[in-house]
Scaffold this motif. Sequence first.
Motif: not given
Length: 281
Positions: A209-228
């Motif tokens: 993002p254009s602006k970031l701040y220490n301590g921002l929270s959110g949800e992360a999804n890690i792509i470990v595999s891809k299926r077509e």
Amino acid sequence: MQNRIKDAEINLKELESEYRGNSSLLSSIELEIKTAKDQMNLNRTNYQRYQRLWSQGIGKRVDLEQAELAYKTSQNQVRNLEKKLEQTRNDLRNRYDMARNRLSTEKEQLRDFEIRSEIDGVIYALNKEEGEYITAQDRFAEIGGTGDYVIQMNIDEEDISKINLGDTVVLDLDAYPNEVYTARIQKIFPKKDEVTQTFLTEGSFVQAPSKLYNGLSGEANIIVSKREKALTIPSDYLMSGNMVQTEDGSKKVKIGVRNIEFVEIMSGIDSSTLILKPTEE
């Protein structure tokens, strides 16, 4: 500590003036030497006069001896005063050196009381008030950079084996609800947190993002595999034992990759199968 340094600086300045400048003590001794030399020259002239007279058989021996004694006495006085001048100059130089060393020591000790960050950045938090006592073990401040932010993610124990360095992270930040950002896994910490039963991982933004701040929270999804063209169902439709509820009853399925929201179905049902959400008991 600052007062001690100030006193040391004043002392050094005074001694430097005495040693390198016009010292009244040295000037006084130099004046004494000049006076003594004038007297010595006068005594030498008088002694030489008595020697000439004595060589001509004129005068008394006692007068010659007294003139000689006066001359030698004045010589000794000049030598003593010259030694005194040199000794005084040495004393002043030693005192000046000691004052300079003292100032250097005081400044060195002051540096021991200074706390410096090993990185450039900003202070995000101060946990102590001015005047409070701190020890080497106290965490009294939080300092961080203003450039590259680190994304910290807690991974469940059952998922950590699927994570690899360089994996893509899809990130939703609460501060930017309508935006999706990508990141990469940069570090995986090998020790599990016994309290949360998770492993800490760190990532860095690919697109930030254009602006970031220490301590921002959110949800992360890690792509470990891809299926077509993968067949997936919502995670909450999968029952224990890898069973799903259909119009024709329960069926066992073989699952593939999964995340919080969806589960991949490898076999057991197909895209034409109508599945039902299990009822909560």
